[in-house]
Design a protein around this motif. Structure first.
Motif, PDB file in Angstrom:
ATOM      1  N   LYS A 221       0.835  -1.201   0.000  1.00  0.00           N
ATOM      2  CA  LYS A 221       0.000   0.000   0.000  1.00  0.00           C
ATOM      3  C   LYS A 221       0.867   1.247   0.000  1.00  0.00           C
ATOM      4  N   LYS A 222       1.902   1.274   0.830  1.00  0.00           N
ATOM      5  CA  LYS A 222       2.799   2.428   0.881  1.00  0.00           C
ATOM      6  C   LYS A 222       3.569   2.571  -0.427  1.00  0.00           C
ATOM      7  N   THR A 223       3.963   1.441  -1.022  1.00  0.00           N
ATOM      8  CA  THR A 223       4.715   1.479  -2.272  1.00  0.00           C
ATOM      9  C   THR A 223       3.880   2.055  -3.404  1.00  0.00           C
ATOM     10  N   LEU A 224       2.652   1.581  -3.531  1.00  0.00           N
ATOM     11  CA  LEU A 224       1.784   2.054  -4.604  1.00  0.00           C
ATOM     12  C   LEU A 224       1.437   3.533  -4.417  1.00  0.00           C
ATOM     13  N   ALA A 225       1.272   3.961  -3.167  1.00  0.00           N
ATOM     14  CA  ALA A 225       0.953   5.369  -2.914  1.00  0.00           C
ATOM     15  C   ALA A 225       2.088   6.283  -3.356  1.00  0.00           C
ATOM     16  N   LEU A 226       3.337   5.799  -3.257  1.00  0.00           N
ATOM     17  CA  LEU A 226       4.488   6.585  -3.686  1.00  0.00           C
ATOM     18  C   LEU A 226       4.765   6.453  -5.176  1.00  0.00           C
ATOM     19  N   GLY A 227       4.021   5.564  -5.854  1.00  0.00           N
ATOM     20  CA  GLY A 227       4.208   5.385  -7.288  1.00  0.00           C
ATOM     21  C   GLY A 227       5.478   4.653  -7.651  1.00  0.00           C
ATOM     22  N   LEU A 228       6.013   3.831  -6.754  1.00  0.00           N
ATOM     23  CA  LEU A 228       7.261   3.113  -7.024  1.00  0.00           C
ATOM     24  C   LEU A 228       6.988   1.860  -7.850  1.00  0.00           C
ATOM     25  N   PRO A 229       7.838   1.564  -8.841  1.00  0.00           N
ATOM     26  CA  PRO A 229       7.677   0.323  -9.603  1.00  0.00           C
ATOM     27  C   PRO A 229       8.047  -0.894  -8.761  1.00  0.00           C
ATOM     28  N   VAL A 230       7.435  -2.031  -9.077  1.00  0.00           N
ATOM     29  CA  VAL A 230       7.580  -3.236  -8.272  1.00  0.00           C
ATOM     30  C   VAL A 230       8.091  -4.383  -9.142  1.00  0.00           C
ATOM     31  N   VAL A 231       9.020  -5.155  -8.610  1.00  0.00           N
ATOM     32  CA  VAL A 231       9.396  -6.454  -9.160  1.00  0.00           C
ATOM     33  C   VAL A 231       8.926  -7.500  -8.154  1.00  0.00           C
ATOM     34  N   LEU A 232       8.058  -8.401  -8.587  1.00  0.00           N
ATOM     35  CA  LEU A 232       7.532  -9.432  -7.687  1.00  0.00           C
ATOM     36  C   LEU A 232       8.471 -10.629  -7.680  1.00  0.00           C
ATOM     37  N   CYS A 233       8.856 -11.051  -6.495  1.00  0.00           N
ATOM     38  CA  CYS A 233       9.734 -12.205  -6.321  1.00  0.00           C
ATOM     39  C   CYS A 233       8.965 -13.261  -5.533  1.00  0.00           C
ATOM     40  N   VAL A 234       8.611 -14.361  -6.197  1.00  0.00           N
ATOM     41  CA  VAL A 234       7.941 -15.476  -5.534  1.00  0.00           C
ATOM     42  C   VAL A 234       9.038 -16.382  -4.979  1.00  0.00           C
ATOM     43  N   ASN A 235       9.203 -16.368  -3.670  1.00  0.00           N
ATOM     44  CA  ASN A 235      10.323 -17.050  -3.023  1.00  0.00           C
ATOM     45  C   ASN A 235       9.891 -18.403  -2.451  1.00  0.00           C
ATOM     46  N   LYS A 236      10.878 -19.206  -2.119  1.00  0.00           N
ATOM     47  CA  LYS A 236      10.689 -20.533  -1.520  1.00  0.00           C
ATOM     48  C   LYS A 236       9.891 -21.447  -2.463  1.00  0.00           C
ATOM     49  N   ILE A 237      10.231 -21.422  -3.749  1.00  0.00           N
ATOM     50  CA  ILE A 237       9.515 -22.261  -4.721  1.00  0.00           C
ATOM     51  C   ILE A 237       9.842 -23.728  -4.540  1.00  0.00           C
ATOM     52  N   ASP A 238      10.844 -24.040  -3.703  1.00  0.00           N
ATOM     53  CA  ASP A 238      11.192 -25.440  -3.468  1.00  0.00           C
ATOM     54  C   ASP A 238      10.350 -26.071  -2.363  1.00  0.00           C
ATOM     55  N   ARG A 239       9.467 -25.312  -1.738  1.00  0.00           N
ATOM     56  CA  ARG A 239       8.644 -25.878  -0.675  1.00  0.00           C
ATOM     57  C   ARG A 239       7.715 -26.952  -1.231  1.00  0.00           C
ATOM     58  N   ALA A 240       7.532 -27.988  -0.438  1.00  0.00           N
ATOM     59  CA  ALA A 240       6.671 -29.083  -0.884  1.00  0.00           C
ATOM     60  C   ALA A 240       5.222 -28.643  -1.019  1.00  0.00           C
ATOM     61  N   ASP A 241       4.822 -27.646  -0.239  1.00  0.00           N
ATOM     62  CA  ASP A 241       3.435 -27.181  -0.285  1.00  0.00           C
ATOM     63  C   ASP A 241       3.300 -25.882  -1.080  1.00  0.00           C
ATOM     64  N   ALA A 242       4.243 -25.623  -1.982  1.00  0.00           N
ATOM     65  CA  ALA A 242       4.170 -24.410  -2.800  1.00  0.00           C
ATOM     66  C   ALA A 242       2.933 -24.450  -3.691  1.00  0.00           C
ATOM     67  N   ARG A 243       2.261 -23.302  -3.814  1.00  0.00           N
ATOM     68  CA  ARG A 243       1.068 -23.175  -4.656  1.00  0.00           C
ATOM     69  C   ARG A 243       1.210 -21.880  -5.457  1.00  0.00           C
ATOM     70  N   ILE A 244       2.097 -21.931  -6.415  1.00  0.00           N
ATOM     71  CA  ILE A 244       2.563 -20.725  -7.101  1.00  0.00           C
ATOM     72  C   ILE A 244       1.432 -20.035  -7.859  1.00  0.00           C
ATOM     73  N   ALA A 245       0.653 -20.795  -8.625  1.00  0.00           N
ATOM     74  CA  ALA A 245      -0.410 -20.178  -9.426  1.00  0.00           C
ATOM     75  C   ALA A 245      -1.422 -19.459  -8.542  1.00  0.00           C
ATOM     76  N   GLU A 246      -1.824 -20.096  -7.429  1.00  0.00           N
ATOM     77  CA  GLU A 246      -2.787 -19.469  -6.529  1.00  0.00           C
ATOM     78  C   GLU A 246      -2.211 -18.216  -5.876  1.00  0.00           C
ATOM     79  N   VAL A 247      -0.912 -18.275  -5.512  1.00  0.00           N
ATOM     80  CA  VAL A 247      -0.271 -17.119  -4.884  1.00  0.00           C
ATOM     81  C   VAL A 247      -0.230 -15.940  -5.850  1.00  0.00           C
ATOM     82  N   LEU A 248       0.050 -16.207  -7.132  1.00  0.00           N
ATOM     83  CA  LEU A 248       0.061 -15.129  -8.113  1.00  0.00           C
ATOM     84  C   LEU A 248      -1.316 -14.482  -8.226  1.00  0.00           C
ATOM     85  N   ASP A 249      -2.368 -15.303  -8.233  1.00  0.00           N
ATOM     86  CA  ASP A 249      -3.723 -14.753  -8.263  1.00  0.00           C
ATOM     87  C   ASP A 249      -3.979 -13.873  -7.047  1.00  0.00           C
ATOM     88  N   GLU A 250      -3.524 -14.327  -5.879  1.00  0.00           N
ATOM     89  CA  GLU A 250      -3.731 -13.550  -4.661  1.00  0.00           C
ATOM     90  C   GLU A 250      -2.979 -12.219  -4.722  1.00  0.00           C
TER      91      GLU A 250
END
Length: 704
Positions: A221-250
């Motif tokens: 929220k603070k980042t968007l209010a300042l108009g800063l560009p964002v690079v999204l980093c989905v971390n811990k992709i090696d977790r057995a319970d990773a749910r990457i597609a759902e996390v991206l939707d969220e």
């Protein structure tokens, strides 16, 4: 940035896939797009637009869970083959090499990137910075390295969290990347807000299993209010319970909920395993380094606006201390230049101005600071030579000073009363025991941490300290304790306000992650604290995520009870939401206190006969005094006890045998547990050696 066709991969910018290269590779690269990102719609190319020798743009439309339409754009070079099929990204766009897009805000430096790494607590920020430092060649080959090297504070290492925002810098090719590692806990949000004022872009880290959590919402929220560009980093992709597609939707849903613009939704995504130091363009790809992450930072995030001819402006965002130099002011040169030994004007937040001289000027190289002669607009530096400088002050031009606007952070919601230890043993264990010393230390902390408020009370030796939450104040108390201070603090209370004649109190968003078996237990626990369930999400792992709206005072003392009720399997996260009308009385703890009635030493004999009436907090042999809380009574009222009673011995031989004295191990009450447990009529004594609880009125006859 050029790369060969063997390493060219599609780049995801927000909801858009973009591929650039020679004509013969466009179709092949489109096929690399993960199928789970395409969704359930049809896969087909749209019309091709061509304008002479301009780029070819192909658009791919596909439905994704019926929620939004995404497109894939492939831009190819001229119809002839490219020399090296090069791909270049500049200022957030993709195009052929040599076609940078002009920035309307002014010229930007190409040799600097200032970024902040933001995320919820324990999503891997500091671990990722570790990997970036290692792979950038900052450390010697034979240098002994430790995990989470940025967490240099003892408390940070003990608790496993980042408390203070810290700066470092790495070099990637000709570009210097200044990195600010920020705390992930909501109580230290003030550190994040100050850090965002120094940077031009952010790296938002989200756990591949947990997804965005309350602090993710706050920092984004603070980042968007300042108009800063964002690079999204989905971390811990090696977790057995990773749910990457759902996390991206969220994450997309979170951006939309926070009112992100179309441009802000066009963010690139990188998938990382910070512990192994790997960054990938797609989860199923293979890699062995963070080269892709560095490329995104350098080519997608903008450099700082540079105006060397402008008037000098440097705003202080943080403070540090050096034993040889003294106080160091950390911040960013907004415009103009700073020179070592230069004369400038110090513009304070209260509007006053005074002449100043910069004695030392430091820039970062890795974790070390190196002395420099000149700092240009866009540089993040540390300035020495001004002992009275504070956060929010501006160092401006000597002749025509133009101060920057003062910093504003969100207001505190929790307050405690601090004062010198007035107990019967006050002054025995600390080095700084007077009210003057305590006041000086708290006022110094308020100057360094703008999210804290220190106010006078009706008693001259006591101060009211307000912060973002219990943890922030507990960290302050523990820090003072380790510095040799001896003090006493009250139970945390919420800060209310009056609006239109109505008393309002702070409300929090509480996110709870528990096994499904504990849904009823948690709901009942929070209902008595005026919590209202606002959301429920079942996960495939057999756990459920519950969201509650609850008053801040309902969270005081909740953590230990919550962990006990969920048998240690529950996870709770809190974020300030808003002020709302008073929700009514909330019942405090249901058990009374066991209070010592005399000074002496606790004996096993007395404890053995008292332990069936409650839970003891002290060990045998511990010295106690009248009014000291020594245990928790099993009933609602307080119980005065004699914990020093000894067995009466005689010279007569007993006909039977003595009953074996078996003492149950006591419940050890540390600082955090004591702050949660105490009631309004009790205080917590904190010394370098001990943490004790006592009644405000210690004499039994006066408490009646």
């Amino acid at each position: 940035m050029g790369r060969g066709t063997d390493h060219l991969v599609p780049l995801r910018l927000g909801g858009t896939w973009q591929v650039a290269g020679a004509p013969r590779i466009v179709e092949r690269e489109l096929e690399k797009i993960p199928r789970h990102e395409v969704g359930e719609g049809d896969f087909g190319l749209g019309p091709v637009e061509r304008a002479g020798d301009a780029h070819q743009i192909e658009t791919l439309h596909c439905g994704h869970r019926g929620q939004r339409t995404r497109e894939v754009r492939a831009r190819e070079l001229d119809s002839g083959p490219a020399p090296d099929d090069s791909l270049e990204m500049t200022q957030g766009i993709i195009g052929p090499a040599g076609s940078p897009e002009q920035d309307t805000a002014g010229p930007r430096r190409a040799d600097i990137r200032n970024i902040a790494i933001i995320a919820h607590v324990d999503h891997g920020k500091t671990t990722l910075v570790d990997a970036m430092l290692r792979q950038s060649g900052i450390f010697r080959t034979n240098e002994v390295l430790v995990e989470r090297v940025m967490d240099s504070n003892d408390l940070e290492r003990e608790r496993g969290i980042t408390i203070l925002a810290k700066n470092t810098a790495v070099t990637y090719g000709p570009v210097t990347i200044n990195i600010v590692d920020t705390p992930g806990h909501a109580d230290f949000g003030g550190e994040v807000e100050r850090s965002l004022a120094m940077v031009d872009g952010v790296l938002l880290i989200v756990d591949a299993s947990e997804g965005p959590l309350p602090q993710t919402r706050f920092v984004l929220k603070k980042t968007l209010a300042l108009g800063l560009p964002v690079v999204l980093c989905v971390n811990k992709i090696d977790r057995a319970d990773a749910r990457i597609a759902e996390v991206l939707d969220e994450v997309y849903d979170l951006f939309i909920d926070l009112g992100a613009t179309e441009t802000q939704l066009e963010f690139p995504i990188v998938y990382t395993n910070a512990r192994e130091g790997i960054a990938l363009a797609a989860p199923e790809d293979e890699g062995n380094d963070l080269r892709l992450l560095f490329d995104l930072i350098v080519n997608v995030l903008p450099g700082p606006i540079s105006d060397p001819s402008g008037t000098t402006q440097f705003q202080v965002n943080n403070l540090d201390y050096n034993d040889y130099v003294g106080r160091l002011a950390i911040g960013r040169v907004v415009s103009g230049e700073l020179e070592a030994a230069g004369l400038y004007t110090l513009c304070r937040a209260d509007g006053t101005q005074e002449a100043c001289k910069i004695t030392f000027l430091y820039a970062w190289r890795g974790l070390a600071r190196k002395e420099v002669a000149v700092a240009r607009a866009g540089d993040i530096v540390a300035v020495g030579g001004m002992e009275t400088i504070s956060i929010g002050d501006t160092i401006a031009d000597r002749e025509a000073p133009v101060p920057l606007p003062p910093m504003h952070v969100e207001e505190p919601t929790i307050a405690m009363i601090f004062g010198p230890n007035t107990g019967p043993w006050g002054g025995r264990e600390g080095d700084h025991v007077t009210s003057r010393k305590v006041r000086e230390r708290l006022e110094a902390e308020a100057r360094r941490n703008v999210s804290l408020r220190v106010e006078d009370t009706d008693q001259p030796d006591q101060l009211r300290v307000a912060g973002r939450g219990e943890l922030q104040l507990a960290i302050l108390i523990e820090t003072m304790r380790r510095e040799g201070y001896e003090l006493q603090v009250s139970k945390p209370t919420v800060i209310t306000r009056e609006q239109d004649g109505v008393t309002q109190e702070p409300m929090e968003i509480l996110t709870v992650d528990v096994p499904e078996d504990f849904i009823g237990v948690v709901s009942q626990l929070l209902a008595v604290r005026k919590g209202t369930m606002t959301g429920m999400e079942h996960q495939e792992s057999g756990r459920v995520r519950l969201e509650f709206s609850i008053p801040s005072r309902g969270l005081i003392g909740l953590r230990s009870t919550f962990l006990t009720s969920t048998r240690g399997t529950g996870i709770m996260n809190v974020l300030f939401d808003r002020y709302a009308p008073w929700c009514g009385p909330i019942r405090d703890r249901t058990n009374g206190a066991m209070v010592a009635d005399r000074e002496g030493t606790a004996t096993p004999y007395a404890m053995f006969h008292l332990q069936e009436r409650g839970t003891i907090f002290v060990k045998p042999g511990t010295r106690v005094y009248e009014g000291m809380v020594v245990g928790e009574y099993s009933r609602e009222n307080d119980l005065t006890v004699n914990l020093t009673k000894e067995k009466k011995l005689t010279n007569m031989r007993a006909s039977g045998h003595d009953e074996a004295t078996i003492v149950t191990p006591p419940r050890e009450m540390g600082l955090d547990a004591s702050l949660e447990w105490v009631a309004d009529d009790e205080l917590v004594e904190v010394t370098p050696q001990s943490v004790r609880m006592r009644k405000r009125i210690m004499q039994k006859s006066l408490r009646k």
